[in-house]
Design a protein around this motif. Structure first.
Motif, mmCIF file in Angstrom:
data_model
loop_
_atom_site.group_PDB
_atom_site.id
_atom_site.type_symbol
_atom_site.label_atom_id
_atom_site.label_comp_id
_atom_site.label_asym_id
_atom_site.label_seq_id
_atom_site.Cartn_x
_atom_site.Cartn_y
_atom_site.Cartn_z
ATOM 1 N N GLN A 20 0.713 -1.261 -0.038
ATOM 2 C CA GLN A 20 0.027 0.070 0.169
ATOM 3 C C GLN A 20 0.901 1.287 0.030
ATOM 4 O OE1 GLN A 20 -3.237 0.066 2.914
ATOM 5 N NE2 GLN A 20 -3.115 2.080 3.181
ATOM 6 N N VAL A 21 1.884 1.219 0.903
ATOM 7 C CA VAL A 21 2.518 2.729 0.899
ATOM 8 C C VAL A 21 3.458 2.750 -0.344
ATOM 9 C CG1 VAL A 21 2.576 2.758 3.552
ATOM 10 C CG2 VAL A 21 4.332 1.627 2.336
ATOM 11 N N LEU A 22 3.929 1.555 -0.839
ATOM 12 C CA LEU A 22 4.766 1.697 -2.288
ATOM 13 C C LEU A 22 3.884 2.254 -3.292
ATOM 14 C CD1 LEU A 22 6.867 -1.426 -1.968
ATOM 15 C CD2 LEU A 22 7.676 0.844 -1.488
ATOM 16 N N ALA A 23 2.856 1.578 -3.370
ATOM 17 C CA ALA A 23 1.886 1.933 -4.555
ATOM 18 C C ALA A 23 1.327 3.505 -4.426
ATOM 19 C CB ALA A 23 0.738 1.036 -4.430
ATOM 20 N N GLU A 24 0.998 4.041 -3.104
ATOM 21 C CA GLU A 24 0.729 5.229 -2.745
ATOM 22 C C GLU A 24 1.963 6.249 -3.289
ATOM 23 O OE1 GLU A 24 -2.278 6.719 -0.642
ATOM 24 O OE2 GLU A 24 -1.808 5.387 1.187
ATOM 25 N N ALA A 25 3.097 5.799 -2.973
ATOM 26 C CA ALA A 25 4.194 6.870 -3.724
ATOM 27 C C ALA A 25 4.601 6.605 -4.992
ATOM 28 C CB ALA A 25 5.391 6.260 -2.695
ATOM 29 N N GLY A 26 3.745 5.714 -5.636
ATOM 30 C CA GLY A 26 3.912 5.696 -7.157
ATOM 31 C C GLY A 26 4.644 4.529 -7.745
ATOM 32 N N TYR A 27 5.229 3.706 -6.972
ATOM 33 C CA TYR A 27 5.902 2.682 -7.551
ATOM 34 C C TYR A 27 4.907 1.566 -8.039
ATOM 35 C CZ TYR A 27 9.868 4.433 -5.101
ATOM 36 O OH TYR A 27 10.576 5.274 -4.727
ATOM 37 N N THR A 28 5.446 0.737 -9.143
ATOM 38 C CA THR A 28 4.873 -0.463 -9.510
ATOM 39 C C THR A 28 5.133 -1.431 -8.503
ATOM 40 O OG1 THR A 28 4.786 0.345 -11.980
ATOM 41 C CG2 THR A 28 4.434 -1.857 -11.666
ATOM 42 N N VAL A 29 4.051 -2.115 -7.948
ATOM 43 C CA VAL A 29 4.295 -3.188 -7.182
ATOM 44 C C VAL A 29 3.461 -4.354 -7.226
ATOM 45 C CG1 VAL A 29 3.951 -3.713 -4.595
ATOM 46 C CG2 VAL A 29 3.904 -1.425 -5.173
ATOM 47 N N TYR A 30 4.410 -5.641 -7.520
ATOM 48 C CA TYR A 30 3.919 -6.726 -7.758
ATOM 49 C C TYR A 30 3.312 -7.413 -6.226
ATOM 50 C CZ TYR A 30 5.830 -6.779 -12.323
ATOM 51 O OH TYR A 30 6.358 -6.616 -13.778
ATOM 52 N N VAL A 31 1.958 -7.389 -6.190
ATOM 53 C CA VAL A 31 1.841 -8.211 -4.895
ATOM 54 C C VAL A 31 1.959 -9.802 -4.962
ATOM 55 C CG1 VAL A 31 0.172 -8.110 -2.883
ATOM 56 C CG2 VAL A 31 0.381 -6.195 -4.480
ATOM 57 N N ASN A 32 2.794 -10.351 -4.159
ATOM 58 C CA ASN A 32 2.983 -12.009 -4.796
ATOM 59 C C ASN A 32 2.656 -12.646 -3.141
ATOM 60 O OD1 ASN A 32 5.009 -14.163 -4.242
ATOM 61 N ND2 ASN A 32 4.975 -14.022 -6.409
ATOM 62 N N ASP A 33 1.976 -13.876 -3.568
ATOM 63 C CA ASP A 33 1.816 -14.864 -2.456
ATOM 64 C C ASP A 33 1.799 -16.048 -2.994
ATOM 65 O OD1 ASP A 33 1.136 -15.932 0.080
ATOM 66 O OD2 ASP A 33 0.683 -14.206 0.793
ATOM 67 N N ILE A 34 1.691 -17.097 -2.305
ATOM 68 C CA ILE A 34 1.640 -18.374 -2.813
ATOM 69 C C ILE A 34 0.398 -19.037 -3.639
ATOM 70 C CG2 ILE A 34 3.718 -19.534 -1.641
ATOM 71 C CD1 ILE A 34 1.678 -20.374 0.461
ATOM 72 N N LYS A 35 -0.789 -18.375 -3.178
ATOM 73 C CA LYS A 35 -2.027 -18.704 -3.918
ATOM 74 C C LYS A 35 -2.826 -17.333 -4.113
ATOM 75 C CE LYS A 35 -3.320 -22.835 -1.211
ATOM 76 N NZ LYS A 35 -4.310 -23.214 -0.089
ATOM 77 N N GLU A 169 16.997 6.004 0.856
ATOM 78 C CA GLU A 169 16.574 6.726 -0.253
ATOM 79 C C GLU A 169 14.988 6.346 -0.217
ATOM 80 O OE1 GLU A 169 17.618 7.729 -4.314
ATOM 81 O OE2 GLU A 169 19.566 7.914 -3.233
ATOM 82 N N LEU A 170 14.672 5.187 -0.558
ATOM 83 C CA LEU A 170 13.403 4.662 -0.623
ATOM 84 C C LEU A 170 12.582 5.018 0.521
ATOM 85 C CD1 LEU A 170 11.411 2.994 -2.662
ATOM 86 C CD2 LEU A 170 11.980 1.084 -1.091
ATOM 87 N N SER A 171 13.064 4.720 1.452
ATOM 88 C CA SER A 171 12.361 4.904 2.781
ATOM 89 C C SER A 171 11.839 6.133 2.946
ATOM 90 C CB SER A 171 13.317 4.402 4.129
ATOM 91 O OG SER A 171 13.592 3.154 3.869
ATOM 92 N N GLU A 172 12.695 7.171 2.659
ATOM 93 C CA GLU A 172 12.452 8.649 2.770
ATOM 94 C C GLU A 172 11.307 8.915 1.749
ATOM 95 O OE1 GLU A 172 15.969 11.089 2.079
ATOM 96 O OE2 GLU A 172 16.898 10.141 3.766
ATOM 97 N N LYS A 173 11.350 8.406 0.467
ATOM 98 C CA LYS A 173 10.328 8.735 -0.807
ATOM 99 C C LYS A 173 9.077 8.223 -0.134
ATOM 100 C CE LYS A 173 12.988 9.236 -4.670
ATOM 101 N NZ LYS A 173 13.912 8.467 -5.764
ATOM 102 N N ILE A 174 8.774 7.054 0.699
ATOM 103 C CA ILE A 174 7.604 6.858 0.905
ATOM 104 C C ILE A 174 7.041 7.368 2.350
ATOM 105 C CG2 ILE A 174 7.900 4.753 -0.388
ATOM 106 C CD1 ILE A 174 8.253 2.987 2.397
ATOM 107 N N GLY A 175 7.990 8.387 2.641
ATOM 108 C CA GLY A 175 7.453 9.012 3.958
ATOM 109 C C GLY A 175 8.148 8.398 5.344
ATOM 110 N N LYS A 176 8.875 7.560 5.447
ATOM 111 C CA LYS A 176 9.184 7.081 6.738
ATOM 112 C C LYS A 176 10.587 7.542 6.979
ATOM 113 C CE LYS A 176 5.729 3.884 6.274
ATOM 114 N NZ LYS A 176 4.808 4.311 6.914
#
Ligand code: CAA
Length: 282
Positions: A20-35, A169-176
């Motif tokens: 959620q925080v990555l997608a909100e910051a504009g990154y393309t996110v593959y949400v991966n799980d086993i099922k 750097e990434l942590s800063e970009k996502i507001g952490k």
């Protein structure tokens, strides 16, 4: 290397919050799980939060739609081939993590950073399971991820400076706010927080006070936003026990022995909020 695409492995409480925080910051996110159903559940949680945010006027519909578009469901690690970063937030199990990292190092490109959200396991050991340990790092978020401001950056003995710098750097970009922590059992927060929770469970087991009273005491007497027993239920009692065992075995120090009542609850399958029963009923 510019980070644009990120795979998050594990779509549970932590993984979906991280996505959620990555997608909100504009990154393309593959949400991966086993099922597929696990992935759908994780993404649905983010969609529900976005709907609420739009209804309350906190986000525009366009922004919410963009965040949704940034989330790509995945059940195949091969999708990480074009990712510059993978953040693993799978089950807190040493063997599972070692296996995941070994595979990821083979699939992803040379420069891809492989981060783990482990709350207590050795980054050095996870890194050593891969063919490029210098690109492996700990990126530890806190629950609820969208709210909690901290990222612990945990470097293994092999992690190179460029990798640590990119994660900072990434942590800063996502507001952490990030803090560099030496690879050590429990890192900083859990080394302090989980023994406090464990002590609250000892106190409960010894009949010092009821669960409600212990929690009220810590809220009013120490200004904690949530009492330690409610927080234990929130984190998951199995996770609390696993972290205590990592501290106990990692330091070989009896001061970290898990409270007997914590063990009993985990044996009973009373794991907190996720099973609707822990120190409280939900
Ligand atoms: N996404 C985005 N925002 C969220 C959210 C989510 N998933 N969940 C909650 N929020 C937001 C809410 O929208 C709300 O925002 P506004 O104030 O703007 O409306 C805000 O967070 C507060 O939420 P609530 O009003 O629902 O709840 P609260 O004020 O009672 O706070 C809490 C809840 C943040 C959990 C607070 O009780 C707290 O800080 N508790 C301690 C949490 C903690 O210690 N976490 C660390 C656990 S340890 C860990 O995670 C590490 C590990 O490895 C085990």
């Amino acid at each position: 290397m510019k980070i644009e695409k990120i795979m998050v492995i594990g779509s549970g409480q932590m993984g979906s919050g991280i996505a959620q925080v990555l997608a909100e910051a504009g990154y393309t996110v593959y949400v991966n799980d086993i099922k597929e159903e696990f992935v759908e559940k994780g993404i649905a949680k983010i969609h529900a939060w976005l709907d609420k945010a739009v209804a309350r006027g906190r986000r525009t519909q366009e922004v919410a739609d963009q965040v949704r578009n940034n989330l790509i469901p995945s059940t195949d690690y091969q999708d990480a081939k074009d990712a510059q970063l993978v953040i693993e937030a799978a089950t807190e199990n040493r063997d599972i993590k070692l296996q995941i990292f070994k595979q990821l190092a083979e699939i992803t490109s040379e420069g891809t950073i492989l981060a783990t959200n482990t709350s207590s396991l050795s980054i050095t050991e996870i890194a050593a399971a891969t063919s490029r340990p210098e690109k492996v790092i700990g990126m530890h978020f806190f629950n609820p991820v969208p709210v909690m401001k901290l990222v612990e950056i945990n470097r293994g003995i092999q992690t190179d400076d460029a990798t640590a710098e990119a994660i900072k750097e990434l942590s800063e970009k996502i507001g952490k706010t990030s803090i560099d922590i030496k690879d050590s059992p429990g890192f900083a927060v859990n080394r302090i927080l989980i023994p406090m929770i464990n002590e609250a469970i000892f106190a409960l087991g010894e009949g010092v006070a009821t669960a409600e009273e212990i929690d009220e005491a810590m809220k009013l007497g120490a200004n904690h936003p949530m009492g330690p027993l409610a927080l234990a239920d929130y984190i998951g009692l199995d996770t609390c026990l696993a972290i205590m065992l990592v501290l106990y075995n990692g330091f070989n120090d009896s001061k970290y022995r898990p409270a007997p009542l914590l063990k009993k609850y985990v044996e009973a399958g009373w794991l907190g909020k996720k099973t609707n029963r822990g120190f409280y009923s939900y």
